[in-house]
Design a protein around this motif. Structure first.
Motif, mmCIF file in Angstrom:
data_model
loop_
_atom_site.group_PDB
_atom_site.id
_atom_site.type_symbol
_atom_site.label_atom_id
_atom_site.label_comp_id
_atom_site.label_asym_id
_atom_site.label_seq_id
_atom_site.Cartn_x
_atom_site.Cartn_y
_atom_site.Cartn_z
ATOM 1 N N LYS A 197 0.836 -1.207 0.000
ATOM 2 C CA LYS A 197 0.000 0.000 0.000
ATOM 3 C C LYS A 197 0.873 1.261 0.000
ATOM 4 O O LYS A 197 0.594 2.232 -0.721
ATOM 5 C CB LYS A 197 -0.923 -0.038 1.213
ATOM 6 C CG LYS A 197 -2.025 0.996 1.208
ATOM 7 C CD LYS A 197 -2.949 0.765 2.401
ATOM 8 C CE LYS A 197 -4.027 1.838 2.482
ATOM 9 N NZ LYS A 197 -4.910 1.612 3.663
ATOM 10 N N THR A 202 -2.203 -1.762 -4.778
ATOM 11 C CA THR A 202 -3.330 -2.380 -4.081
ATOM 12 C C THR A 202 -2.958 -3.824 -3.766
ATOM 13 O O THR A 202 -2.682 -4.605 -4.684
ATOM 14 C CB THR A 202 -4.608 -2.342 -4.937
ATOM 15 O OG1 THR A 202 -4.915 -0.982 -5.249
ATOM 16 C CG2 THR A 202 -5.775 -2.961 -4.189
ATOM 17 N N SER A 205 -6.676 -8.873 -4.386
ATOM 18 C CA SER A 205 -7.879 -9.079 -5.182
ATOM 19 C C SER A 205 -8.929 -9.711 -4.269
ATOM 20 O O SER A 205 -8.650 -10.722 -3.603
ATOM 21 C CB SER A 205 -7.606 -10.013 -6.363
ATOM 22 O OG SER A 205 -7.021 -9.331 -7.442
ATOM 23 N N THR A 261 -7.932 -3.660 -0.507
ATOM 24 C CA THR A 261 -8.432 -4.164 -1.780
ATOM 25 C C THR A 261 -8.937 -3.038 -2.663
ATOM 26 O O THR A 261 -8.919 -1.861 -2.276
ATOM 27 C CB THR A 261 -9.529 -5.223 -1.565
ATOM 28 O OG1 THR A 261 -9.759 -5.913 -2.790
ATOM 29 C CG2 THR A 261 -10.825 -4.598 -1.062
ATOM 30 N N SER A 262 -9.386 -3.389 -3.847
ATOM 31 C CA SER A 262 -9.838 -2.410 -4.842
ATOM 32 C C SER A 262 -11.276 -1.982 -4.578
ATOM 33 O O SER A 262 -12.038 -2.683 -3.904
ATOM 34 C CB SER A 262 -9.729 -3.018 -6.245
ATOM 35 O OG SER A 262 -10.444 -4.242 -6.308
ATOM 36 N N THR A 263 -11.642 -0.852 -5.132
ATOM 37 C CA THR A 263 -12.993 -0.322 -4.889
ATOM 38 C C THR A 263 -14.075 -1.180 -5.524
ATOM 39 O O THR A 263 -15.227 -1.149 -5.076
ATOM 40 C CB THR A 263 -13.108 1.114 -5.443
ATOM 41 O OG1 THR A 263 -12.745 1.113 -6.835
ATOM 42 C CG2 THR A 263 -12.188 2.061 -4.689
ATOM 43 N N ASP A 264 -13.734 -1.938 -6.562
ATOM 44 C CA ASP A 264 -14.752 -2.766 -7.213
ATOM 45 C C ASP A 264 -14.923 -4.126 -6.544
ATOM 46 O O ASP A 264 -15.681 -4.973 -7.037
ATOM 47 C CB ASP A 264 -14.430 -2.952 -8.700
ATOM 48 C CG ASP A 264 -13.125 -3.701 -8.938
ATOM 49 O OD1 ASP A 264 -12.391 -3.979 -7.962
ATOM 50 O OD2 ASP A 264 -12.822 -4.006 -10.109
ATOM 51 N N ASN A 272 -13.863 -9.818 -11.722
ATOM 52 C CA ASN A 272 -13.255 -8.537 -11.361
ATOM 53 C C ASN A 272 -11.922 -8.756 -10.641
ATOM 54 O O ASN A 272 -10.918 -8.101 -10.926
ATOM 55 C CB ASN A 272 -14.195 -7.732 -10.460
ATOM 56 C CG ASN A 272 -15.537 -7.466 -11.098
ATOM 57 O OD1 ASN A 272 -16.441 -8.292 -11.011
ATOM 58 N ND2 ASN A 272 -15.681 -6.333 -11.745
ATOM 59 N N ASN A 276 -8.170 -7.740 -12.143
ATOM 60 C CA ASN A 276 -7.257 -6.824 -11.443
ATOM 61 C C ASN A 276 -5.875 -7.436 -11.268
ATOM 62 O O ASN A 276 -4.856 -6.745 -11.350
ATOM 63 C CB ASN A 276 -7.838 -6.438 -10.083
ATOM 64 C CG ASN A 276 -8.997 -5.474 -10.205
ATOM 65 O OD1 ASN A 276 -9.076 -4.703 -11.156
ATOM 66 N ND2 ASN A 276 -9.909 -5.512 -9.246
ATOM 67 N N GLN A 281 -3.045 -4.653 -11.229
ATOM 68 C CA GLN A 281 -3.638 -3.653 -10.345
ATOM 69 C C GLN A 281 -3.612 -4.127 -8.895
ATOM 70 O O GLN A 281 -3.741 -3.329 -7.973
ATOM 71 C CB GLN A 281 -5.083 -3.368 -10.768
ATOM 72 C CG GLN A 281 -5.221 -2.832 -12.180
ATOM 73 C CD GLN A 281 -4.442 -1.550 -12.401
ATOM 74 O OE1 GLN A 281 -4.620 -0.571 -11.670
ATOM 75 N NE2 GLN A 281 -3.557 -1.553 -13.392
ATOM 76 N N THR A 282 -3.483 -5.432 -8.710
ATOM 77 C CA THR A 282 -3.353 -6.022 -7.371
ATOM 78 C C THR A 282 -2.170 -6.969 -7.363
ATOM 79 O O THR A 282 -1.751 -7.475 -8.408
ATOM 80 C CB THR A 282 -4.630 -6.783 -6.955
ATOM 81 O OG1 THR A 282 -4.913 -7.796 -7.938
ATOM 82 C CG2 THR A 282 -5.826 -5.841 -6.839
#
Length: 436
Positions: A197, A202, A205, A261-264, A272, A276, A281-282
């Motif tokens: 972080k 991020t 997942s 974690t991610s916002t989605d 999703n 990611n 992204q993760t």
């Protein structure tokens, strides 16, 4: 079990048509589209027709394997048995459809729910396969795989693979965050999440929809780090989740939702979470070795992505390593039951299991070691399972179906801090205790 298909060779699905009151379709048509197949062959004299519903279509990583094995089955048994296939895209959609067909007493002759436990809710409609399983078949498969498919000494499922799961991590992102190796304790795991972080990455997942597969794997691994928790995660149909070790694990999951974690993730499905991870992204995703083929698929990830990925046991040296629910038979006549048993035996034989590990990364449940060519990450996953301190089973295989459904309802509330960990455990307990 959640899976995403990797790039595969084009296969033909000979002799397959749809059933169950739906418009006929073929693999050359759009999956589950209701488009009528052209050139569909009528059944031949003397053939026994059986129906099989499958989610091994669309983006399923088992699609290529299923096409391969059905084509082989048709070559060997096509003059005797005709398999009519209904294609239902998506694991959860498949399970939901089977529930509807069960309620209307219209289950197909053979089903395979991808590891979901339907035995305990549909046992009265499933055939006891014990009389149809000869010694050769019985002795070829690991006993613990038969155990998870059996109830009161009767076999209601024919296993095709084991559930062997750790988590994958991006080595490049770990290096960027100054992390030298995967965590050995959950305290260290969260410290690593903080490092990721801080580096603008991020960490995790996660998902909440469709039973929150990825998230629930983390939950089970946290529960299973102690002897008491390991026992719970290997208990069939638990009815009381109001246990301190379970509540503490849910608290950790809530922390993951809030901080790592991610916002989605809230409202998001497995796709999703996987997307990611593929797009970097993760840094971490919990999942099984069937995902490894996707790492090489340039439609999903950049060239060379697979070289960046490592696999690890969960902190506390915990691995999912257990039998998995396999094929179930619900045929109503003896003629169809024998034909269904022949089909299921073929789909679970040594050749089929060897093809399964090579194409999908699913771990065979055979007693003998299979001589197969698999990705190094799959081999490493097997090694981690063989040497792990604690071995657990997954929630989809052992929990009541309505409890698995309840997880998807409660995760978003937990993630948004609308309920506490204690309330989450209470909700699952209430759902479990609705079952007789």
């Amino acid at each position: 079990m959640k899976k995403v298909v990797r790039k595969s060779l084009s296969m033909l699905l000979a002799g397959a048509v749809c059933f169950g009151g739906l418009t006929a379709c073929s693999p050359s048509s759009k999956e589950a589209s209701g488009t009528e197949a052209k050139g569909q062959e009528a059944s031949k004299e003397g053939q026994v027709e059986i129906t099989f519903a499958t989610s091994w279509v669309g983006v399923s990583s088992s699609k290529e394997w299923f096409h391969n094995r059905l084509e082989a089955f048709n070559k060997e048994y096509g003059s005797e048995i005709k398999v009519n296939v209904e294609e239902i895209a998506g694991d959860q959609a498949y399970v939901d459809k089977m529930k509807v067909l069960y309620s209307s007493d219209a289950l197909p002759d053979v089903i395979a729910a991808g590891g979901y436990n339907l035995i305990d809710t549909m046992q009265d409609k499933f055939v006891d396969l014990t009389p149809y399983i000869d010694e050769e078949w019985k002795n070829s498969i690991d006993e613990k795989c038969w155990e998870v498919n059996s109830r009161d000494g009767k076999i209601y499922g024919a296993p095709i693979s084991k559930q062997v799961i750790g988590y994958f991590y991006n080595k490049d992102l770990f290096k960027k965050a100054g992390i030298e190796k995967p965590a050995s304790t959950w305290e260290e795991f969260f410290q690593n999440c903080d490092k990721l972080k801080a580096a603008g990455i991020t960490p995790l997942s996660m998902d909440t929809a469709d039973s929150g597969w990825v998230t629930s794997l983390m939950l089970g691994a946290i529960v299973g780090q102690t002897e008491e928790g390991e026992k719970f995660m290997n208990t069939s149909l638990p009815k009381d989740y109001n246990q301190e070790y379970f509540v503490n694990a849910v608290s950790d999951i809530q922390k993951m939702f809030n901080e790592y974690t991610s916002t989605d993730a809230i409202g998001g499905a497995y796709e999703n979470a996987a997307g990611n991870f593929f797009t970097e992204q993760t840094a971490i995703i919990a999942n099984g070795p069937w995902m490894v083929g996707d790492f090489y698929d340039t439609d999903k990830a950049e060239e060379g992505f697979a070289d960046k990925i490592g696999v690890a046991a969960f902190p506390g040296d915990v691995m999912y390593d257990a039998g998995k629910i396999g094929f179930n038979v619900a045929a109503k006549t003896e003629e169809k039951r024998k034909a269904a048993a022949t089909f299921v035996k073929f789909m679970t034989n040594e050749d089929s299991q060897k093809a399964n590990v090579e194409i999908t990364g699913e771990i065979p449940c055979l007693k003998k070691e299979v001589d197969s060519k698999v990705y190094p990450l799959v081999q490493e996953t097997i090694h981690l399972a063989n040497t792990a301190k604690r071995h657990i089973n997954d929630f989809q295989s052992l929990w009541f179906a309505n409890v698995v459904d309840e997880v998807s309802v409660e995760y978003p509330l937990l993630a948004q801090n609308k309920i506490t960990a204690e309330e989450f455990a209470k909700k699952l307990t209430e759902a479990a205790q609705k079952n007789q």
